[in-house]
Scaffold this motif. Structure first.
Motif, PDB file in Angstrom:
ATOM      1  N   LEU A 147      36.629  41.298  20.634  1.00 24.69           N
ATOM      2  CA  LEU A 147      35.666  42.398  20.737  1.00 24.69           C
ATOM      3  C   LEU A 147      35.117  42.788  19.358  1.00 24.69           C
ATOM      4  CD1 LEU A 147      34.298  44.406  22.638  1.00 24.69           C
ATOM      5  CD2 LEU A 147      36.217  45.936  22.249  1.00 24.69           C
ATOM      6  N   ASN A 148      35.973  42.842  18.349  1.00 25.06           N
ATOM      7  CA  ASN A 148      35.518  43.168  16.987  1.00 25.06           C
ATOM      8  C   ASN A 148      34.539  42.124  16.469  1.00 25.06           C
ATOM      9  OD1 ASN A 148      36.939  45.537  16.725  1.00 25.06           O
ATOM     10  ND2 ASN A 148      38.699  44.577  15.742  1.00 25.06           N
ATOM     11  N   VAL A 149      34.835  40.857  16.711  1.00 28.65           N
ATOM     12  CA  VAL A 149      33.946  39.794  16.241  1.00 28.65           C
ATOM     13  C   VAL A 149      32.608  39.880  16.957  1.00 28.65           C
ATOM     14  CG1 VAL A 149      33.603  37.296  16.258  1.00 28.65           C
ATOM     15  CG2 VAL A 149      35.757  38.238  15.474  1.00 28.65           C
ATOM     16  N   MET A 150      32.634  40.125  18.247  1.00 25.71           N
ATOM     17  CA  MET A 150      31.369  40.223  18.994  1.00 25.71           C
ATOM     18  C   MET A 150      30.556  41.434  18.547  1.00 25.71           C
ATOM     19  SD  MET A 150      32.559  38.941  22.743  1.00 25.71           S
ATOM     20  CE  MET A 150      30.928  39.005  23.445  1.00 25.71           C
ATOM     21  N   ARG A 151      31.219  42.544  18.247  1.00 23.72           N
ATOM     22  CA  ARG A 151      30.497  43.719  17.736  1.00 23.72           C
ATOM     23  C   ARG A 151      29.889  43.437  16.366  1.00 23.72           C
ATOM     24  NH1 ARG A 151      34.556  48.617  19.265  1.00 23.72           N
ATOM     25  NH2 ARG A 151      33.925  48.798  21.432  1.00 23.72           N
ATOM     26  N   SER A 152      30.658  42.805  15.502  1.00 18.38           N
ATOM     27  CA  SER A 152      30.152  42.508  14.157  1.00 18.38           C
ATOM     28  C   SER A 152      28.993  41.521  14.199  1.00 18.38           C
ATOM     29  CB  SER A 152      31.268  41.947  13.280  1.00 18.38           C
ATOM     30  OG  SER A 152      32.238  42.920  13.030  1.00 18.38           O
ATOM     31  N   VAL A 187      27.613  42.567  21.145  1.00 20.11           N
ATOM     32  CA  VAL A 187      28.028  43.696  21.974  1.00 20.11           C
ATOM     33  C   VAL A 187      27.648  44.966  21.224  1.00 20.11           C
ATOM     34  CG1 VAL A 187      29.989  44.904  22.986  1.00 20.11           C
ATOM     35  CG2 VAL A 187      29.949  42.424  22.983  1.00 20.11           C
ATOM     36  N   ALA A 188      27.007  45.886  21.914  1.00 22.54           N
ATOM     37  CA  ALA A 188      26.573  47.124  21.268  1.00 22.54           C
ATOM     38  C   ALA A 188      27.764  48.053  21.062  1.00 22.54           C
ATOM     39  CB  ALA A 188      25.521  47.814  22.116  1.00 22.54           C
ATOM     40  N   THR A 189      27.754  48.780  19.975  1.00 25.02           N
ATOM     41  CA  THR A 189      28.761  49.798  19.719  1.00 25.02           C
ATOM     42  C   THR A 189      28.467  50.983  20.637  1.00 25.02           C
ATOM     43  OG1 THR A 189      28.821  49.090  17.427  1.00 25.02           O
ATOM     44  CG2 THR A 189      29.802  51.218  17.921  1.00 25.02           C
ATOM     45  N   PRO A 190      29.489  51.530  21.290  1.00 22.91           N
ATOM     46  CA  PRO A 190      29.225  52.644  22.214  1.00 22.91           C
ATOM     47  C   PRO A 190      28.669  53.859  21.483  1.00 22.91           C
ATOM     48  CG  PRO A 190      31.593  52.251  21.996  1.00 22.91           C
ATOM     49  CD  PRO A 190      30.890  51.187  21.228  1.00 22.91           C
TER      50      PRO A 190
END
Length: 114
Positions: free
Chosen positions: A92-97, A101-104
């Motif tokens: 999840l961290n890699v996809m956010r960076s 994936v959008a940060t909530p």
């Protein structure tokens, strides 16, 4: 005599113009290679950042699992569960960076209430 001098000056001016054009094209090529090298360095830095975030999340999950197993006595289940949670958090961290994936937002965190 003046015509010979003017002809010589025109010839010299054309020669200098050609040399100047060659120098400009060489400098432009060096600038392009500098830009490509900078992009490559930025990509390498991004790859190192993403991989370190992923590995750190897995290590934290494993260490917390080991601690839970040690104090609660649930070996190996605490380690397995927290290792899997660390893996999921790392992904999840890699996809956010990476921006996949959008940060909530704040409203999403509050449950849509104002």
């Amino acid at each position: 005599m003046t015509e010979d001098r003017d002809e010589g000056l025109e010839k010299r001016r054309a020669q200098l113009g050609a040399e100047l054009a060659n120098k400009r094209s060489e400098v432009g090529g060096e600038d392009a290679s500098d830009v490509r090298a900078e992009v490559s360095r930025k990509g390498f830095a991004q790859a190192i950042k993403l991989s370190s975030e992923f590995v750190a999340a897995i290590i934290v999950g494993a260490v917390l699992g080991y601690i839970v197993d040690r104090f609660v006595g649930t070996a190996p289940w605490g380690m397995i569960i927290l290792l899997l949670l660390g893996f999921a958090a790392g992904v999840l961290n890699v996809m956010r960076s990476a921006g996949m994936v959008a940060t909530p937002s704040e409203t999403d965190r509050k449950g849509g209430k104002d």
